[in-house]
Motif scaffolding. Structure first.
Motif, PDB file in Angstrom:
ATOM      1  N   VAL A  10       0.853  -1.185   0.000  1.00 19.47           N
ATOM      2  CA  VAL A  10       0.000   0.000   0.000  1.00 19.47           C
ATOM      3  C   VAL A  10       0.894   1.241   0.000  1.00 19.47           C
ATOM      4  CG1 VAL A  10      -1.808   1.267   1.194  1.00 19.47           C
ATOM      5  CG2 VAL A  10      -1.777  -1.226   1.274  1.00 19.47           C
ATOM      6  N   LEU A  11       0.783   2.069  -1.045  1.00 22.18           N
ATOM      7  CA  LEU A  11       1.649   3.240  -1.155  1.00 22.18           C
ATOM      8  C   LEU A  11       1.060   4.430  -0.402  1.00 22.18           C
ATOM      9  CD1 LEU A  11       2.560   3.074  -4.949  1.00 22.18           C
ATOM     10  CD2 LEU A  11       3.880   2.211  -3.018  1.00 22.18           C
ATOM     11  N   ARG A  12      -0.203   4.733  -0.652  1.00 21.62           N
ATOM     12  CA  ARG A  12      -0.843   5.817   0.067  1.00 21.62           C
ATOM     13  C   ARG A  12      -2.345   5.721  -0.101  1.00 21.62           C
ATOM     14  NH1 ARG A  12       0.650  11.479  -2.562  1.00 21.62           N
ATOM     15  NH2 ARG A  12      -0.569  11.976  -0.747  1.00 21.62           N
ATOM     16  N   SER A  13      -3.075   6.557   0.622  1.00 21.65           N
ATOM     17  CA  SER A  13      -4.519   6.485   0.490  1.00 21.65           C
ATOM     18  C   SER A  13      -5.143   7.856   0.692  1.00 21.65           C
ATOM     19  CB  SER A  13      -5.093   5.471   1.469  1.00 21.65           C
ATOM     20  OG  SER A  13      -5.002   5.955   2.790  1.00 21.65           O
ATOM     21  N   TRP A  14      -6.319   8.027   0.111  1.00 21.66           N
ATOM     22  CA  TRP A  14      -7.057   9.274   0.237  1.00 21.66           C
ATOM     23  C   TRP A  14      -8.459   8.954   0.724  1.00 21.66           C
ATOM     24  CZ3 TRP A  14      -4.282   7.690  -3.941  1.00 21.66           C
ATOM     25  CH2 TRP A  14      -3.190   8.463  -4.319  1.00 21.66           C
ATOM     26  N   SER A  24      -3.814   3.483  -3.125  1.00 20.47           N
ATOM     27  CA  SER A  24      -2.859   3.319  -4.212  1.00 20.47           C
ATOM     28  C   SER A  24      -1.926   2.167  -3.842  1.00 20.47           C
ATOM     29  CB  SER A  24      -2.082   4.622  -4.396  1.00 20.47           C
ATOM     30  OG  SER A  24      -1.056   4.425  -5.324  1.00 20.47           O
ATOM     31  N   LEU A  25      -1.847   1.175  -4.741  1.00 22.27           N
ATOM     32  CA  LEU A  25      -1.092  -0.046  -4.433  1.00 22.27           C
ATOM     33  C   LEU A  25      -0.016  -0.279  -5.491  1.00 22.27           C
ATOM     34  CD1 LEU A  25      -4.321  -2.138  -4.300  1.00 22.27           C
ATOM     35  CD2 LEU A  25      -2.922  -1.860  -2.260  1.00 22.27           C
ATOM     36  N   HIS A  26       1.124  -0.839  -5.084  1.00 22.87           N
ATOM     37  CA  HIS A  26       2.030  -1.357  -6.099  1.00 22.87           C
ATOM     38  C   HIS A  26       1.983  -2.873  -6.028  1.00 22.87           C
ATOM     39  CE1 HIS A  26       5.508  -2.285  -8.562  1.00 22.87           C
ATOM     40  NE2 HIS A  26       5.137  -1.193  -9.194  1.00 22.87           N
ATOM     41  N   THR A  27       1.441  -3.493  -7.080  1.00 28.06           N
ATOM     42  CA  THR A  27       1.217  -4.932  -7.054  1.00 28.06           C
ATOM     43  C   THR A  27       2.348  -5.692  -7.741  1.00 28.06           C
ATOM     44  OG1 THR A  27       0.041  -4.946  -9.151  1.00 28.06           O
ATOM     45  CG2 THR A  27      -1.273  -4.547  -7.185  1.00 28.06           C
ATOM     46  N   GLY A  31       1.313  -3.995 -11.739  1.00 27.45           N
ATOM     47  CA  GLY A  31       1.847  -2.641 -11.645  1.00 27.45           C
ATOM     48  C   GLY A  31       1.136  -1.822 -10.590  1.00 27.45           C
ATOM     49  N   LYS A  32       1.121  -0.509 -10.807  1.00 27.54           N
ATOM     50  CA  LYS A  32       0.457   0.366  -9.843  1.00 27.54           C
ATOM     51  C   LYS A  32      -1.044   0.356 -10.120  1.00 27.54           C
ATOM     52  CE  LYS A  32       0.737   5.030  -9.693  1.00 27.54           C
ATOM     53  NZ  LYS A  32       1.379   6.352  -9.531  1.00 27.54           N
ATOM     54  N   GLU A  52      -3.594   0.240   5.566  1.00 26.56           N
ATOM     55  CA  GLU A  52      -2.859   1.462   5.827  1.00 26.56           C
ATOM     56  C   GLU A  52      -1.570   1.456   5.021  1.00 26.56           C
ATOM     57  OE1 GLU A  52      -4.100   3.212   9.984  1.00 26.56           O
ATOM     58  OE2 GLU A  52      -2.688   1.589  10.169  1.00 26.56           O
ATOM     59  N   PRO A  53      -1.092   2.651   4.616  1.00 24.17           N
ATOM     60  CA  PRO A  53       0.159   2.698   3.867  1.00 24.17           C
ATOM     61  C   PRO A  53       1.259   1.918   4.587  1.00 24.17           C
ATOM     62  CG  PRO A  53      -0.833   4.858   3.913  1.00 24.17           C
ATOM     63  CD  PRO A  53      -1.689   3.974   4.769  1.00 24.17           C
ATOM     64  N   LEU A  54       2.186   1.366   3.817  1.00 24.66           N
ATOM     65  CA  LEU A  54       3.306   0.590   4.348  1.00 24.66           C
ATOM     66  C   LEU A  54       2.951  -0.883   4.539  1.00 24.66           C
ATOM     67  CD1 LEU A  54       5.231   2.441   7.197  1.00 24.66           C
ATOM     68  CD2 LEU A  54       6.113   1.501   5.093  1.00 24.66           C
ATOM     69  N   SER A  55       1.678  -1.260   4.398  1.00 23.85           N
ATOM     70  CA  SER A  55       1.337  -2.659   4.598  1.00 23.85           C
ATOM     71  C   SER A  55       1.651  -3.465   3.338  1.00 23.85           C
ATOM     72  CB  SER A  55      -0.156  -2.821   4.889  1.00 23.85           C
ATOM     73  OG  SER A  55      -0.539  -2.008   5.950  1.00 23.85           O
TER      74      SER A  55
END
Lengths: 241, 207
Positions: A10-14, A24-27, A31-32, A52-55
């Motif tokens: 998980v890169l970030r979230s809104w 926003s995920l990088h799989t 891809g993103k 949450e981001p960082l997971s």
């Protein structure tokens, strides 16, 4: 293939609407990807905490017609607890997420990048080595095809000694053709080792005078390549007064 | 067809509000245009009044009306030695509803989020440190949200408050009252176990 499963960071979230979030995920395989997680901001939500981001998660998404997929299931793979409990390491981890968010293309599979990110986060989670982020940035640049030239002067091809690093030409320069930022031999050695497969040893080594220099150079190089400043890095340098 | 400049200006202003997209802005604008004049004027007056009378408390950065300091900071009955740190003013309302807390507050006006460019300089951390240094504060309760940014904010505060010799505590995290254990997610349940309380210390009974 409307439903698909993948591994993702998980890169970030809104926030979205009343109780949803855009994640926003990088799989690993797709891809993103940006997905909607419905109802995750409610206290009853069962997977809000996992997104949450960082997971690092194992995830199931539904590919609809629009840009955003819908997240239907999430399981945790890594939570990187140490990164979350340490404000400084957290900011450095976010710097890596921000870099990947900038570099990665939507729905453009990039397994090497995904694996690199997961490894870097694991490393930073396990030990607070000063060069993890710099090494990640350098490897990311190499992965993007803009590895800095560290062996020959970018002007005359001279094999050294070198005096400066030129961001526009992406490499070192000898004394005669010096231009750009001054660079020490120690920093060049360290960067060569990082990019030449000696990363493990570099991370083990104690902090030396070149550590800070490489850290600054790697950030500047990446920012030069992205043509924008990284916000997380600016925050890292702050103090309350 | 495009709208007249006055209507377009109204739509654009509304569209800049959080959570309101272009379509919603248009809907609200037309509602206001169709509504009786009093209704629209009442809204405009409410906005002007609020902007004129409400400011941020000079001490704790809560919303304050009529004076430099907010009602809580001015209240002499509030406990001075305990300060509860929250992310936003809305959180104060939530904590006040519990009627469990009689101390004062400090509003950070955000949470630590490097990726959004929010660091210690954007938060009211310096002001909190000044308060801890100058006021008679014995305990700082960190009541930031139990999410990634909130936890990071908590560890950031510990980093800066530690050298000041003040007791720093964190609100507990656990299961909602009236809920079922079997439906709890593993992270919350894990935190609840971690922060468990002693009911009986297990010392052998006398006699």
């Amino acid at each position: 293939m409307a439903l698909y499963r993948d591994h993702a960071v998980v890169l970030r979230s809104w926030k979205l609407g009343e109780a949803d979030r855009i994640i926003s995920l990088h799989t690993h395989d797709h891809g993103k990807v940006r997905g909607v997680a419905k109802g995750v901001r409610r206290t009853k939500s069962k997977f809000g905490a996992r997104l949450e981001p960082l997971s690092h998660v194992s995830i199931q998404l539904y590919r609809g017609r629009g840009d955003l997929d819908t997240i239907t299931q999430v399981e945790t793979v890594d939570r990187f607890t140490t990164l979350r409990d340490d404000a400084d390491r957290f900011a450095r981890a976010e710097a890596m997420l921000e870099a990947v968010d900038q570099v990665a293309q939507d729905r453009e599979p990039d397994r090497a990048l995904h694996v690199m990110l997961v490894r870097a986060l694991r490393t930073l989670n396990e030990r607070d080595s000063a060069l993890v982020v710099a090494a990640f940035f350098l490897k990311l640049l190499a992965h993007e095809g803009v590895q800095p030239e560290l062996d020959l002067c970018v002007d005359c091809g001279n094999e050294g000694p070198f005096a400066a690093f030129d961001f526009d030409d992406g490499g070192v320069r000898c004394h005669e053709h010096r231009r750009g930022r001054p660079i020490s031999d120690g920093a060049i050695q360290l960067m060569r080792r990082i990019l030449g497969g000696g990363l493990g040893g570099v991370l083990e080594a104690p902090v030396g005078p070149a550590t800070g220099e490489v850290d600054m150079l790697a950030t500047a190089l990446l920012e030069h390549h992205l043509e924008r400043r990284l916000r997380s890095v600016a925050v890292l340098e702050q103090n309350p007064r | 067809m495009s709208y007249s400049s006055t209507v377009q200006e109204l739509i654009d202003s509304l569209g800049r509000l959080p959570g309101i997209g272009p379509k919603s802005a248009q809907r609200v604008a037309f509602h206001l245009l169709k509504a009786p004049p009093e209704e629209a004027l009442r809204l405009s007056r409410a906005i002007v009044d609020a902007k004129e009378r409400v400011s941020f408390c000079a001490r704790c950065f809560n919303l304050s009306e009529g004076g430099d300091e907010c009602a809580i900071c001015r209240d002499p009955r509030r406990e001075e030695r305990i300060v509860c740190v929250v992310e936003d003013s809305q959180d104060i309302v939530a904590i006040e509803r519990t009627q469990e807390f009689r101390g004062r507050y400090h509003v950070l006006q955000g949470a630590f989020s490097p990726i959004d460019g929010v660091g210690v300089e954007q938060l009211r951390v310096k002001e909190l440190m000044t308060r801890v240094g100058e006021e008679d504060i014995e305990e700082v309760i960190v009541a930031t949200n139990p999410n990634l940014e909130g936890e990071a904010t908590a560890s950031l505060l510990v980093k800066y408050l530690k050298p000041m010799g003040v007791r720093v505590t964190r609100i507990a995290s656990g299961l909602p009252v009236g809920g079922d254990l079997e439906y709890a997610d593993e992270l919350t349940l894990g935190r609840a176990l971690e922060g468990r309380q002693v009911l009986d210390a297990g010392t052998p009974a006398d006699g």
